[in-house]
Design a protein around this motif. Structure first.
Motif, PDB file in Angstrom:
ATOM      1  N   CYS A  23     -38.840  31.719 -12.197  1.00 46.17           N
ATOM      2  CA  CYS A  23     -40.132  31.057 -12.361  1.00 46.17           C
ATOM      3  C   CYS A  23     -41.210  32.145 -12.380  1.00 46.17           C
ATOM      4  O   CYS A  23     -40.955  33.302 -12.011  1.00 46.17           O
ATOM      5  CB  CYS A  23     -40.370  30.028 -11.252  1.00 46.17           C
ATOM      6  N   PRO A  24     -42.435  31.819 -12.821  1.00 48.32           N
ATOM      7  CA  PRO A  24     -43.482  32.859 -12.950  1.00 48.32           C
ATOM      8  C   PRO A  24     -43.719  33.664 -11.680  1.00 48.32           C
ATOM      9  O   PRO A  24     -43.984  34.868 -11.741  1.00 48.32           O
ATOM     10  CB  PRO A  24     -44.722  32.034 -13.339  1.00 48.32           C
ATOM     11  N   SER A  25     -43.620  33.012 -10.511  1.00 47.89           N
ATOM     12  CA  SER A  25     -43.888  33.732  -9.265  1.00 47.89           C
ATOM     13  C   SER A  25     -42.842  34.804  -8.978  1.00 47.89           C
ATOM     14  O   SER A  25     -43.076  35.709  -8.167  1.00 47.89           O
ATOM     15  CB  SER A  25     -43.962  32.744  -8.098  1.00 47.89           C
ATOM     16  N   ASP A  26     -41.655  34.697  -9.636  1.00 49.46           N
ATOM     17  CA  ASP A  26     -40.602  35.690  -9.419  1.00 49.46           C
ATOM     18  C   ASP A  26     -40.887  36.998 -10.164  1.00 49.46           C
ATOM     19  O   ASP A  26     -40.275  38.033  -9.848  1.00 49.46           O
ATOM     20  CB  ASP A  26     -39.238  35.150  -9.876  1.00 49.46           C
ATOM     21  N   CYS A  27     -41.751  36.960 -11.154  1.00 52.78           N
ATOM     22  CA  CYS A  27     -41.935  38.120 -12.028  1.00 52.78           C
ATOM     23  C   CYS A  27     -42.474  39.337 -11.264  1.00 52.78           C
ATOM     24  O   CYS A  27     -42.082  40.475 -11.538  1.00 52.78           O
ATOM     25  CB  CYS A  27     -42.865  37.760 -13.195  1.00 52.78           C
ATOM     26  N   GLN A  28     -43.364  39.090 -10.304  1.00 58.10           N
ATOM     27  CA  GLN A  28     -43.892  40.214  -9.514  1.00 58.10           C
ATOM     28  C   GLN A  28     -42.776  40.837  -8.677  1.00 58.10           C
ATOM     29  O   GLN A  28     -42.669  42.063  -8.567  1.00 58.10           O
ATOM     30  CB  GLN A  28     -45.019  39.729  -8.608  1.00 58.10           C
ATOM     31  N   VAL A  29     -41.911  39.990  -8.095  1.00 56.87           N
ATOM     32  CA  VAL A  29     -40.786  40.489  -7.291  1.00 56.87           C
ATOM     33  C   VAL A  29     -39.855  41.335  -8.147  1.00 56.87           C
ATOM     34  O   VAL A  29     -39.404  42.410  -7.744  1.00 56.87           O
ATOM     35  CB  VAL A  29     -40.015  39.301  -6.660  1.00 56.87           C
ATOM     36  N   ILE A  30     -39.582  40.852  -9.367  1.00 48.98           N
ATOM     37  CA  ILE A  30     -38.683  41.576 -10.271  1.00 48.98           C
ATOM     38  C   ILE A  30     -39.299  42.918 -10.668  1.00 48.98           C
ATOM     39  O   ILE A  30     -38.616  43.955 -10.677  1.00 48.98           O
ATOM     40  CB  ILE A  30     -38.378  40.714 -11.513  1.00 48.98           C
ATOM     41  N   ALA A  31     -40.593  42.909 -10.990  1.00 51.13           N
ATOM     42  CA  ALA A  31     -41.271  44.149 -11.393  1.00 51.13           C
ATOM     43  C   ALA A  31     -41.227  45.191 -10.272  1.00 51.13           C
ATOM     44  O   ALA A  31     -40.953  46.377 -10.506  1.00 51.13           O
ATOM     45  CB  ALA A  31     -42.713  43.843 -11.783  1.00 51.13           C
ATOM     46  N   LEU A  32     -41.466  44.749  -9.031  1.00 53.76           N
ATOM     47  CA  LEU A  32     -41.415  45.670  -7.894  1.00 53.76           C
ATOM     48  C   LEU A  32     -40.007  46.210  -7.671  1.00 53.76           C
ATOM     49  O   LEU A  32     -39.825  47.395  -7.353  1.00 53.76           O
ATOM     50  CB  LEU A  32     -41.911  44.955  -6.629  1.00 53.76           C
ATOM     51  N   ALA A  33     -38.982  45.338  -7.848  1.00 52.83           N
ATOM     52  CA  ALA A  33     -37.595  45.766  -7.651  1.00 52.83           C
ATOM     53  C   ALA A  33     -37.206  46.831  -8.675  1.00 52.83           C
ATOM     54  O   ALA A  33     -36.544  47.831  -8.349  1.00 52.83           O
ATOM     55  CB  ALA A  33     -36.665  44.564  -7.761  1.00 52.83           C
ATOM     56  N   THR A  46     -45.474  42.449 -18.136  1.00 54.66           N
ATOM     57  CA  THR A  46     -44.342  42.783 -19.016  1.00 54.66           C
ATOM     58  C   THR A  46     -43.143  41.903 -18.695  1.00 54.66           C
ATOM     59  O   THR A  46     -42.464  41.400 -19.605  1.00 54.66           O
ATOM     60  CB  THR A  46     -43.969  44.273 -18.838  1.00 54.66           C
ATOM     61  N   ILE A  47     -42.884  41.711 -17.410  1.00 52.59           N
ATOM     62  CA  ILE A  47     -41.754  40.865 -17.008  1.00 52.59           C
ATOM     63  C   ILE A  47     -42.001  39.418 -17.429  1.00 52.59           C
ATOM     64  O   ILE A  47     -41.079  38.716 -17.883  1.00 52.59           O
ATOM     65  CB  ILE A  47     -41.528  40.967 -15.483  1.00 52.59           C
ATOM     66  N   LYS A  48     -43.261  38.962 -17.321  1.00 54.76           N
ATOM     67  CA  LYS A  48     -43.583  37.598 -17.754  1.00 54.76           C
ATOM     68  C   LYS A  48     -43.352  37.446 -19.246  1.00 54.76           C
ATOM     69  O   LYS A  48     -42.875  36.407 -19.719  1.00 54.76           O
ATOM     70  CB  LYS A  48     -45.026  37.258 -17.400  1.00 54.76           C
TER      71      LYS A  48
END
Length: 850
Positions: A23-33, A46-48
């Protein structure tokens, strides 16, 4: 950058971060990982864009792609990332593993979709062995395509997911070096285009060069390494439900099958619901070639258009052990049979989750499961009103079930015009089925409910509506008189009982208890009623008020005096009703009747347990002339070899002509409980004249209607057996003729297997008395086996006595001693004094006076 590579990147990234649905809120977590892992900055935007949550205005940069590839790259994905970096599709045979990896990624994605959509936790599902056997045969055969065909809810997707994992994906799998492409139909078929080239689309999906078509390419690879491409398409019903029957979907499959021309390099597996397969088959039925290349499977049934069998009993046991701690061997046989249909498992699992403490001794839970199924497929679904109208029409056109469950499809033509979509959904969801039959040489198409219980439900609803939705005595009589001959009466009465108790309206229960039904139907309906009461009270304890208000227990006790009290289900009935009774006296009467059943087993531990439940001084039954605790104590004395003739309690019972006076004080269930206590004690104490006098006194009460037909029939058997054992041949022969007439021309209620068991014992004794030793042995052996099976030791010992005496009469002393030894060992095991049945004396006297 191809669309496939982007899809694969998305899949691998989610796998890496452990997110199933993004979901959209996961994109920040993925980018940081990603940034943390590779030490390169990737923005949340970019992830979004990658996952479609933001608009893509240009292609991703080489830096972005390389960063993402670096994050997901490992030993399993290096061929994929190499292809992405090179920016070109796979073009040769330099790396077969690359193609396997690409197909594997797509197949795993489909499996994850199956896991997500599974209606029970996926780890509770099982592998279907028949599917592996059929696939193995198909793989090595000359057939080019097969299909797993079944109605909705048979677990075809789960079946295929296990098949793919076990045969292709897991380490050391049998076909691990083949390319398996397990795809949901929406991933393959484009319903928006006018026509589709399935081969080209699959080629693009795999990233193969367009220089060679997919069939040529895999034919060449097969010639080199013997490996194959296995295509598995699932989920047709979803695109057919949304888009209707699109002929072009089937046309593209048929075209590909024709292009294969018997190629051994490519195998196609389809998964379809029966109705969709029937329509697909219309496209190939005129082609001898295509029909010859279709492997129908080992279990194909043309009438049902299905080749996925129901669960075997072993499979039900495995599933049940995963879902419930309740032993499957104790599961009601009717319910266990219904759980063979895979779609019922999910409803059972849901009910067990809601009510984990419930144990189901009848098929009651199946009625709850049916309601859930109908709620999902009809009442809460799209076109629900139209579906209900169609179901009503089917019942009415069947003359309310009197013409069976099949009607001519042409009779529904007007409804088809108006309710076409609703009808199609009923077919696709496996509620209705179309069958083709021949009448006078002409084909006719019939429609019916697939499952009898769905038909019975709607028949009940329509029958109730015909009686103004009132469960009146006339409603129940109409069911019994109208449906007894076609075996629909009991299912309809069960539905009536189910809704009556579920809705807390107990008035109709009285009408149900007053119905004149056969032995088996009465016992089944009573057991169903008992469990429904128990189930309802666990979930809605306030229902107890209704039981008390309507005097239900008093009516039940009256009914218990009329039903087959030797039937094993009788004991279950009493135990359940005793559990839901709040009245101590009523509970005690139920329990004393259980005591009757258990006393015939002569198990000292059970007798002691019952005695401890009764305290003659304070117990609600303290005014009974034959108190259950006193009866139990006297019976234990007899089993221990003690003389009860001087016992004060026994002297009170054994007064001359006291039996009749004793019974006159009581009526109904208490009356026959006390009389059976006395009969058993007198018989085991060797007082046959008292047994005869007591039964003859009971016969006088039959005229007033206080004793049931069942009860009288059993008493006649015991009386005949007593006369036969006492040597009164004239009375025994007279009663034998009466009993033969009863069994040859059954009364209503009909004779039960338990009454027939008693008849076997009477005949064995009578044939012994008449010197017909061959028939005496035949019936004697049959009686021993029957009572051994029913754990009725008291009557089993009488049957052994007949056998031993018969062998002695025929001078077969060795056989007589063999059975004597068997009996003595059995009595010793049960801790019963052998003198109780005089087996020692029988053999010893015959040896002394041969």
């Amino acid at each position: 950058m191809t669309q496939f590579i982007l899809d694969e990147l998305r899949h691998l990234i989610l796998k890496k971060v452990g997110i199933r649905v993004v979901c959209p809120s996961d994109c920040q977590v993925i980018a940081l990982a990603i940034s943390k892992k590779v030490n390169k900055s990737i923005s949340e935007t970019t992830i979004k864009r990658l996952f479609g949550f933001a608009t893509i205005h240009h292609q991703f940069s080489k830096f972005t792609i390389n960063t993402l590839l670096e994050y997901v790259e490992n030993d399993d994905t290096h061929v994929v990332t190499d292809a992405a970096i090179n920016g070109s599709p796979y073009t040769g045979d330099k790396d077969w593993d690359y193609l396997i990896a690409k197909a594997r990624t797509l197949s795993e994605s489909t499996i994850k979709r199956v896991i997500t959509q599974s209606e029970i936790p996926y780890h509770l599902t099982i592998n279907r062995k028949f599917a592996e056997h059929d696939f193995n045969y198909f793989y090595s055969s000359n057939y080019i395509f097969t299909a797993f065909i079944a109605q909705a809810g048979y677990g075809k997707s789960i079946l295929l997911s296990h098949l793919v994992q076990n045969l292709f994906l897991k380490p050391g799998a049998k076909y691990a070096q083949d390319v398996v492409l397990f795809l949901h139909a929406e991933r393959v078929f484009n319903v928006e285009t006018e026509s589709q080239n399935l081969e080209t689309d699959l080629q693009k999906l795999l990233g193969l060069s367009t220089e060679k078509d997919i069939i040529t390419y895999f034919n060449e690879q097969y010639a080199k390494n013997g490996k194959k491409l296995v295509l598995i398409f699932d989920g047709f019903h979803e695109i057919l439900r949304r888009n209707g029957l699109k002929p072009k979907i089937f046309d593209s499959i048929v075209k590909m099958l024709c292009d294969l021309e018997g190629s051994p390099a490519i195998k196609l597996v389809l998964s379809m619901r029966s109705y969709a397969w029937k329509r697909f088959y219309q496209n190939i039925r005129h082609s001898h070639y295509l029909k010859s290349k279709w492997f129908a499977g080992s279990y194909f049934r043309s009438i049902e258009q299905s080749n996925v069998p129901t669960f075997t009993e072993a499979e039900v046991d495995i599933l049940f052990s995963k879902i419930s701690s309740f032993p499957s061997k104790r599961l009601n046989s009717e319910l266990k049979y219904q759980l063979k249909y895979p779609f019922h498992i999910s409803y059972y699992y849901e009910l067990k989750s809601l009510y984990p403490e419930n144990e189901y001794r009848t098929n009651l839970v199946f009625y709850e499961m049916t309601l859930q199924h109908l709620s999902k497929k009809i009442y809460s679904s799209k076109h629900s009103v139209e579906k209900l109208i169609l179901c009503k029409q089917l019942i009415q056109l069947s003359d309310y079930g009197l013409k069976g469950n099949r009607i001519d499809k042409s009779l529904l033509m007007d409804e088809f015009t108006v309710f076409r979509d609703a009808y199609m959904e009923l077919l696709l969801d496996g509620l209705l089925i179309e069958e083709q039959h021949h009448e006078h040489g002409f084909p006719i198409e019939l429609v019916r409910f697939i499952h009898p219980h769905i038909f019975e439900y709607f028949l009940f609803k329509e029958t109730l509506e015909r009686h103004q939705d009132q469960m009146s005595p006339a409603f129940f009589e109409a069911i019994v008189s109208g449906y007894s001959n076609n075996k629909l009466a009991l299912p309809l009465l069960k539905w009536a009982t189910f809704f009556t108790i579920k809705n807390g309206d107990f008035d109709p229960i009285i009408s149900i208890l007053n119905l004149k039904l056969g032995r088996w139907e009465t016992n089944q309906l009573m057991l169903f009623m008992a469990e429904q009461f128990n189930y309802q009270l666990q979930n809605e304890p306030e229902s107890l008020n209704g039981l008390k208000k309507h005097n239900i227990h008093q009516e039940l006790l009256r009914k218990f005096a009329e039903i087959d009290f030797i039937d094993p289900s009788y004991c279950n009935l009493l135990k359940i009703f005793s559990e839901i009774s709040q009245d101590e006296e009523v509970k005690a009467i139920y329990y004393s009747m259980v005591f009757i059943f258990d006393s015939f087993s002569l198990q000292a531990s059970k007798l002691q347990q019952h005695i401890e439940e009764f305290d003659p001084a304070t117990h609600p039954l303290k005014n009974w002339p034959v108190h259950p605790a006193t009866f139990g104590a006297l019976l234990l004395q007899l089993l221990n070899g003690e003389n009860i003739s001087e016992d004060p309690a026994w002297v009170q019972f054994d007064l001359e002509n006291n039996g009749q006076a004793l019974l006159e004080q009581m009526s109904g269930a208490p009356q026959y409980a006390c009389s059976i206590f006395l009969l058993l004690l007198n018989w085991l104490n060797g007082n046959l004249p008292q047994v005869i006098d007591l039964i003859n006194s009971i016969k006088n009460f039959k005229q007033s209607g206080s004793i049931s037909d069942y009860y009288s029939i059993y008493m006649l058997h015991v009386l005949a057996l007593a006369y036969a054992n006492s040597g009164n041949t004239k009375k025994a022969d007279q009663l034998e003729r009466i009993l033969n007439h009863i069994h040859e021309h059954p009364l209503r209620p009909d004779t039960s297997p338990c009454a027939k068991d008693l008849q076997q014992l009477v005949l064995a004794q009578q044939y012994l008395n008449k010197g017909n030793y061959e028939l005496a042995l035949l019936h004697g052996h049959e009686s021993v086996e029957r009572y051994k099976k029913n754990h009725c030791l008291a009557l089993q010992m009488i049957a052994y006595q007949v056998l031993i005496r018969t062998y002695l009469e025929t001078k077969d002393i060795d056989k007589a001693n063999e059975y004597r030894y068997t009996v003595l060992c059995l009595l010793d095991e049960k801790k019963i004094n052998s003198n109780l049945f005089s087996f020692q004396a029988i053999v010893s006297n015959s040896i002394i006076n041969p």
